[in-house]
Design a protein around this motif. Sequence first.
Motif, PDB file in Angstrom:
ATOM      1  N   GLU A   1      20.724  70.581  45.083  1.00 29.73           N
ATOM      2  CA  GLU A   1      22.014  70.286  46.950  1.00 29.73           C
ATOM      3  C   GLU A   1      21.303  69.849  47.547  1.00 29.73           C
ATOM      4  OE1 GLU A   1      25.351  73.464  44.931  1.00 29.73           O
ATOM      5  OE2 GLU A   1      23.220  75.093  46.350  1.00 29.73           O
ATOM      6  N   LEU A   2      19.934  70.682  48.033  1.00 26.15           N
ATOM      7  CA  LEU A   2      20.123  69.900  49.046  1.00 26.15           C
ATOM      8  C   LEU A   2      19.383  68.492  49.352  1.00 26.15           C
ATOM      9  CD1 LEU A   2      16.451  71.823  49.133  1.00 26.15           C
ATOM     10  CD2 LEU A   2      17.319  72.366  50.179  1.00 26.15           C
ATOM     11  N   LEU A   3      20.274  67.578  48.449  1.00 24.28           N
ATOM     12  CA  LEU A   3      20.584  66.270  48.220  1.00 24.28           C
ATOM     13  C   LEU A   3      21.462  66.157  49.223  1.00 24.28           C
ATOM     14  CD1 LEU A   3      19.280  65.031  44.576  1.00 24.28           C
ATOM     15  CD2 LEU A   3      17.382  65.499  46.798  1.00 24.28           C
ATOM     16  N   GLY A   4      22.188  66.967  49.291  1.00 20.79           N
ATOM     17  CA  GLY A   4      24.007  66.512  50.325  1.00 20.79           C
ATOM     18  C   GLY A   4      24.642  67.269  49.912  1.00 20.79           C
ATOM     19  N   PRO A   5      25.895  67.046  50.797  1.00 24.89           N
ATOM     20  CA  PRO A   5      26.601  66.094  51.059  1.00 24.89           C
ATOM     21  C   PRO A   5      25.769  65.910  53.328  1.00 24.89           C
ATOM     22  CG  PRO A   5      28.131  67.567  51.000  1.00 24.89           C
ATOM     23  CD  PRO A   5      27.162  68.161  50.586  1.00 24.89           C
ATOM     24  N   ARG A   6      25.254  66.960  53.848  1.00 27.46           N
ATOM     25  CA  ARG A   6      25.161  66.819  55.107  1.00 27.46           C
ATOM     26  C   ARG A   6      24.580  65.789  55.135  1.00 27.46           C
ATOM     27  NH1 ARG A   6      25.993  72.210  59.521  1.00 27.46           N
ATOM     28  NH2 ARG A   6      27.765  71.433  58.304  1.00 27.46           N
ATOM     29  N   TRP A   7      23.162  66.117  54.074  1.00 31.09           N
ATOM     30  CA  TRP A   7      22.565  64.729  54.918  1.00 31.09           C
ATOM     31  C   TRP A   7      22.258  63.433  54.700  1.00 31.09           C
ATOM     32  CZ3 TRP A   7      18.632  62.695  50.523  1.00 31.09           C
ATOM     33  CH2 TRP A   7      17.396  61.507  51.313  1.00 31.09           C
ATOM     34  N   LEU A   8      23.748  63.580  53.629  1.00 29.42           N
ATOM     35  CA  LEU A   8      24.372  61.958  53.324  1.00 29.42           C
ATOM     36  C   LEU A   8      24.841  61.326  55.006  1.00 29.42           C
ATOM     37  CD1 LEU A   8      25.129  61.820  49.881  1.00 29.42           C
ATOM     38  CD2 LEU A   8      23.713  61.710  50.347  1.00 29.42           C
ATOM     39  N   PHE A   9      25.687  62.576  55.144  1.00 33.55           N
ATOM     40  CA  PHE A   9      26.249  62.070  55.918  1.00 33.55           C
ATOM     41  C   PHE A   9      25.446  61.677  57.461  1.00 33.55           C
ATOM     42  CE2 PHE A   9      29.452  64.699  54.383  1.00 33.55           C
ATOM     43  CZ  PHE A   9      31.140  63.351  54.422  1.00 33.55           C
ATOM     44  N   GLU A  10      24.269  62.196  57.525  1.00 35.35           N
ATOM     45  CA  GLU A  10      23.618  61.956  58.566  1.00 35.35           C
ATOM     46  C   GLU A  10      23.227  60.592  58.443  1.00 35.35           C
ATOM     47  OE1 GLU A  10      19.229  64.131  61.028  1.00 35.35           O
ATOM     48  OE2 GLU A  10      20.373  65.278  59.159  1.00 35.35           O
ATOM     49  N   LEU A  11      22.361  60.269  57.354  1.00 31.21           N
ATOM     50  CA  LEU A  11      21.883  58.971  57.119  1.00 31.21           C
ATOM     51  C   LEU A  11      23.052  58.283  57.554  1.00 31.21           C
ATOM     52  CD1 LEU A  11      20.592  59.606  53.458  1.00 31.21           C
ATOM     53  CD2 LEU A  11      19.501  59.425  55.656  1.00 31.21           C
ATOM     54  N   ASP A  12      24.678  58.379  57.041  1.00 32.11           N
ATOM     55  CA  ASP A  12      25.457  57.223  57.360  1.00 32.11           C
ATOM     56  C   ASP A  12      25.778  56.857  58.937  1.00 32.11           C
ATOM     57  OD1 ASP A  12      27.712  56.368  56.030  1.00 32.11           O
ATOM     58  OD2 ASP A  12      28.796  57.261  57.041  1.00 32.11           O
ATOM     59  N   THR A  13      25.782  58.017  59.679  1.00 40.41           N
ATOM     60  CA  THR A  13      25.623  58.298  61.519  1.00 40.41           C
ATOM     61  C   THR A  13      24.490  57.433  61.382  1.00 40.41           C
ATOM     62  OG1 THR A  13      26.117  60.231  61.644  1.00 40.41           O
ATOM     63  CG2 THR A  13      25.272  59.170  63.445  1.00 40.41           C
ATOM     64  N   LEU A  14      23.015  57.603  61.147  1.00 38.93           N
ATOM     65  CA  LEU A  14      21.919  56.173  61.306  1.00 38.93           C
ATOM     66  C   LEU A  14      22.161  55.723  61.572  1.00 38.93           C
ATOM     67  CD1 LEU A  14      19.544  59.552  60.364  1.00 38.93           C
ATOM     68  CD2 LEU A  14      20.180  59.820  63.226  1.00 38.93           C
ATOM     69  N   ASN A  15      22.354  54.802  60.007  1.00 40.54           N
ATOM     70  CA  ASN A  15      21.343  53.265  59.655  1.00 40.54           C
ATOM     71  C   ASN A  15      23.052  52.965  59.422  1.00 40.54           C
ATOM     72  OD1 ASN A  15      18.893  54.507  58.147  1.00 40.54           O
ATOM     73  ND2 ASN A  15      20.200  56.019  57.511  1.00 40.54           N
ATOM     74  N   ALA A  16      22.596  51.600  60.278  1.00 36.30           N
ATOM     75  CA  ALA A  16      23.695  50.608  59.770  1.00 36.30           C
ATOM     76  C   ALA A  16      24.912  50.307  60.055  1.00 36.30           C
ATOM     77  CB  ALA A  16      24.247  49.987  58.206  1.00 36.30           C
ATOM     78  N   GLY A  17      25.418  51.533  61.530  1.00 33.17           N
ATOM     79  CA  GLY A  17      26.688  51.221  62.351  1.00 33.17           C
ATOM     80  C   GLY A  17      27.856  52.673  61.440  1.00 33.17           C
ATOM     81  N   GLY A  18      27.199  53.060  60.276  1.00 35.63           N
ATOM     82  CA  GLY A  18      27.726  54.265  59.583  1.00 35.63           C
ATOM     83  C   GLY A  18      28.272  53.377  58.637  1.00 35.63           C
ATOM     84  N   ASN A  19      27.781  52.210  58.332  1.00 31.63           N
ATOM     85  CA  ASN A  19      28.189  51.441  56.773  1.00 31.63           C
ATOM     86  C   ASN A  19      27.025  51.855  55.848  1.00 31.63           C
ATOM     87  OD1 ASN A  19      30.086  49.865  58.028  1.00 31.63           O
ATOM     88  ND2 ASN A  19      29.088  48.588  58.708  1.00 31.63           N
ATOM     89  N   TYR A  20      26.566  52.838  56.197  1.00 31.91           N
ATOM     90  CA  TYR A  20      25.210  53.102  55.243  1.00 31.91           C
ATOM     91  C   TYR A  20      25.822  54.408  53.860  1.00 31.91           C
ATOM     92  CZ  TYR A  20      20.886  54.720  52.967  1.00 31.91           C
ATOM     93  OH  TYR A  20      20.015  55.231  52.059  1.00 31.91           O
ATOM     94  N   ARG A  21      26.032  53.380  52.879  1.00 33.07           N
ATOM     95  CA  ARG A  21      25.930  54.781  51.915  1.00 33.07           C
ATOM     96  C   ARG A  21      24.656  55.163  51.171  1.00 33.07           C
ATOM     97  NH1 ARG A  21      31.636  53.857  49.734  1.00 33.07           N
ATOM     98  NH2 ARG A  21      30.325  51.798  48.706  1.00 33.07           N
TER      99      ARG A  21
ATOM    100  N   ASP B   1      21.129  80.022  55.291  1.00 35.34           N
ATOM    101  CA  ASP B   1      20.203  79.942  55.854  1.00 35.34           C
ATOM    102  C   ASP B   1      18.677  79.475  55.508  1.00 35.34           C
ATOM    103  OD1 ASP B   1      16.741  81.342  56.705  1.00 35.34           O
ATOM    104  OD2 ASP B   1      18.678  81.780  58.609  1.00 35.34           O
ATOM    105  N   GLU B   2      18.184  77.792  56.053  1.00 34.25           N
ATOM    106  CA  GLU B   2      17.391  77.102  55.765  1.00 34.25           C
ATOM    107  C   GLU B   2      15.672  77.811  54.860  1.00 34.25           C
ATOM    108  OE1 GLU B   2      15.739  74.370  58.508  1.00 34.25           O
ATOM    109  OE2 GLU B   2      17.371  74.029  58.833  1.00 34.25           O
ATOM    110  N   SER B   3      15.753  79.325  55.153  1.00 31.87           N
ATOM    111  CA  SER B   3      14.834  79.976  54.419  1.00 31.87           C
ATOM    112  C   SER B   3      15.241  80.718  53.102  1.00 31.87           C
ATOM    113  CB  SER B   3      14.356  81.642  55.010  1.00 31.87           C
ATOM    114  OG  SER B   3      15.795  82.430  54.628  1.00 31.87           O
ATOM    115  N   GLN B   4      16.602  80.404  52.515  1.00 34.81           N
ATOM    116  CA  GLN B   4      16.519  80.464  51.107  1.00 34.81           C
ATOM    117  C   GLN B   4      17.045  79.053  50.337  1.00 34.81           C
ATOM    118  OE1 GLN B   4      20.908  82.991  52.298  1.00 34.81           O
ATOM    119  NE2 GLN B   4      19.933  83.829  50.689  1.00 34.81           N
ATOM    120  N   TRP B   5      16.849  77.826  50.912  1.00 40.86           N
ATOM    121  CA  TRP B   5      16.785  77.159  50.801  1.00 40.86           C
ATOM    122  C   TRP B   5      15.446  76.783  49.549  1.00 40.86           C
ATOM    123  CZ3 TRP B   5      18.256  71.781  55.153  1.00 40.86           C
ATOM    124  CH2 TRP B   5      19.095  72.614  55.701  1.00 40.86           C
ATOM    125  N   GLY B   6      16.258  76.442  48.664  1.00 43.74           N
ATOM    126  CA  GLY B   6      15.425  76.154  47.091  1.00 43.74           C
ATOM    127  C   GLY B   6      14.664  77.225  46.602  1.00 43.74           C
TER     128      GLY B   6
END
Length: 225
Positions: A198-218, A113-118
Amino acid sequence: MEVEPTQLKVALIPGTGRIGSRLARRLALANVSVFIGSRSPQKGLQGAHDILASCPHGRVQGGSNQEAAAWGDTIFWNPSGSLEEREELLQSLASHLENKVIIDVTNVMYFFDESQWGQTSSVLLNQKALGVPARWTTAFKATFYKFFDDLPDPNDPQCTFVAGDDEEAIQRTVALVEVIPGFKAIKAGGLANSKIIELLGPRWLFELDTLNAGGNYRSGWKYVW
């Protein structure tokens, strides 16, 4: 004292998933002795066979997770499944893992749950659940698995945070990270900092990949030194 990665016995539990299989192959290519574990011994053996097909001189074995845990002096920990399933696997291997270096490369913040993050991390939970002393570190927690297919430029390396409370375990982890071309280990302090890492990824990385450069952003973390 400098750590020589080729003198280590590195087990991957498991070594057949997206990250584990790629890490195993890169370590084998660097002449590190590797054991690929799996819930299915046959799958572990097949994983070793697949690596040897492209790396015939590699020092690679395969089998069950129990065999991997007993064989290795250094463990890359990356199981799948729920938190409860991961804890059960960890506890089943506890007698083989006592006092070993365990490098946690998982990221399971989406189970919290987000309340536990960190407030906690899978590494700290694993450390508690294991029930025997072991030397835990972190690595590759925010590394997109495709980086291992097309390695970063060694002159512009992908950085990964290494946290831990045992200096020898940290040095061993750093050596294994940097034996793979294109990767740089960044010391990130004590194991408590895994709550941040652990807050740095990977779900956030997938979100960035979707939002940037048509999926080519890593994304990757870059430092100037």
